[in-house]
Design a protein around this motif. Structure first.
Motif, PDB file in Angstrom:
ATOM      1  N   CYS A 274       0.833  -1.191   0.000  1.00 35.26           N
ATOM      2  CA  CYS A 274       0.000   0.000   0.000  1.00 35.26           C
ATOM      3  C   CYS A 274       0.874   1.250   0.000  1.00 35.26           C
ATOM      4  O   CYS A 274       2.012   1.248   0.473  1.00 35.26           O
ATOM      5  CB  CYS A 274      -0.897   0.012   1.235  1.00 35.26           C
ATOM      6  N   LYS A 275       0.332   2.326  -0.515  1.00 33.98           N
ATOM      7  CA  LYS A 275       1.040   3.593  -0.537  1.00 33.98           C
ATOM      8  C   LYS A 275       1.300   4.058   0.890  1.00 33.98           C
ATOM      9  O   LYS A 275       0.399   4.075   1.721  1.00 33.98           O
ATOM     10  CB  LYS A 275       0.211   4.628  -1.294  1.00 33.98           C
ATOM     11  N   LEU A 276       2.547   4.414   1.170  1.00 33.34           N
ATOM     12  CA  LEU A 276       2.940   4.849   2.506  1.00 33.34           C
ATOM     13  C   LEU A 276       3.474   6.275   2.466  1.00 33.34           C
ATOM     14  O   LEU A 276       3.925   6.749   1.426  1.00 33.34           O
ATOM     15  CB  LEU A 276       4.032   3.931   3.070  1.00 33.34           C
TER      16      LEU A 276
ATOM     17  N   PHE B 157       8.468   6.530   5.607  1.00 28.19           N
ATOM     18  CA  PHE B 157       7.943   5.616   6.624  1.00 28.19           C
ATOM     19  C   PHE B 157       8.551   4.235   6.454  1.00 28.19           C
ATOM     20  O   PHE B 157       8.585   3.692   5.363  1.00 28.19           O
ATOM     21  CB  PHE B 157       6.415   5.525   6.522  1.00 28.19           C
ATOM     22  N   HIS B 158       9.063   3.695   7.543  1.00 30.55           N
ATOM     23  CA  HIS B 158       9.601   2.328   7.541  1.00 30.55           C
ATOM     24  C   HIS B 158       8.998   1.591   8.723  1.00 30.55           C
ATOM     25  O   HIS B 158       9.473   1.712   9.852  1.00 30.55           O
ATOM     26  CB  HIS B 158      11.135   2.326   7.642  1.00 30.55           C
ATOM     27  N   GLY B 159       7.941   0.858   8.491  1.00 32.36           N
ATOM     28  CA  GLY B 159       7.243   0.153   9.560  1.00 32.36           C
ATOM     29  C   GLY B 159       7.908  -1.169   9.873  1.00 32.36           C
ATOM     30  O   GLY B 159       8.902  -1.554   9.243  1.00 32.36           O
ATOM     31  N   PRO B 160       7.371  -1.880  10.841  1.00 32.46           N
ATOM     32  CA  PRO B 160       7.939  -3.183  11.197  1.00 32.46           C
ATOM     33  C   PRO B 160       7.720  -4.197  10.076  1.00 32.46           C
ATOM     34  O   PRO B 160       6.763  -4.102   9.318  1.00 32.46           O
ATOM     35  CB  PRO B 160       7.157  -3.572  12.452  1.00 32.46           C
ATOM     36  N   THR B 161       8.635  -5.125   9.970  1.00 33.64           N
ATOM     37  CA  THR B 161       8.497  -6.207   8.987  1.00 33.64           C
ATOM     38  C   THR B 161       8.466  -7.533   9.740  1.00 33.64           C
ATOM     39  O   THR B 161       8.932  -7.639  10.876  1.00 33.64           O
ATOM     40  CB  THR B 161       9.667  -6.219   7.978  1.00 33.64           C
TER      41      THR B 161
END
Length: 199
Positions: free
Chosen positions: A25-27, A31-35
């Protein structure tokens, strides 16, 4: 670009067409969220074939299908669709498709794949008889699988074996009904299993 390689319409708010393999999804920029890594484990068990088992054919019918070109039908399914914002009203949003079943059989199983906002989905025979109606179950709690206000299941039809036969060449009608409010990524799929013969 959509899954079909064509540019998405500027007003497209989301759905299956923007979910190609390995995309997300477009972020927000930066932004670098958890993986996390996921895996799937399953077992396959083989059984000996006997005279009480019959092969089934599995069909996915789509309420957006606009078959054309007569008996050599070319199916033009949209997969998902949008209920427009400017059509909000108390009357439901109905999507119908007439689908030619070149090869029929006995209906063994049927259910719909829908999204939140669904009222129901019904599959009709050519003579107008109801083959199966699939109704929603909405969540009432907070736990996974029962989230309040979200669609958590659709009912299933298991007709008495031999009681519903779809003829070769019969035209079925799939009717998908949603609450008439803006919603994107809406689906109106109906899954059926047909047996050509009974044990």
């Amino acid at each position: 670009m959509g899954v079909d390689g064509q540019p998405l319409h500027l007003n497209y708010k989301g759905g299956i067409f923007c979910c190609q393999d390995n995309l997300q999804c477009k972020l927000r920029e930066g932004f670098h969220g958890p993986t996390r890594n996921l895996s799937l484990r399953y077992k396959i068990r083989w059984v000996d074939w006997d005279e009480n088992q019959v092969p089934l054919k599995f069909y996915i019918l789509d309420a957006t299908d606009r078959a054309r070109n007569g008996s050599a039908a070319i199916h033009e399914c949209q997969i998902d669709y949008t209920i427009p914002r400017n059509h909000e009203s108390d009357s439901p949003h109905v999507k119908k498709a007439n689908i030619l079943m070149v090869k029929g059989g006995y209906l063994i199983y049927g259910t719909a794949h829908m999204h939140t906002g669904v009222v129901n989905a019904t599959l009709y025979g050519q003579d107008g008889r109801v083959l199966c109606t699939s109704t929603p179950k909405y969540g009432t709690g907070k736990e996974a699988g029962n989230e309040r206000g979200y669609l958590v299941a659709m009912s299933v039809c298991y007709p008495k074996p031999g009681s519903i036969k779809i003829k070769d060449g019969e035209i079925l009608t799939l009717e998908s009904i949603y609450v008439n409010k803006f919603h994107t990524g809406v689906m109106g799929h109906f899954y059926i299993y047909l047996a050509e013969q009974l044990p």
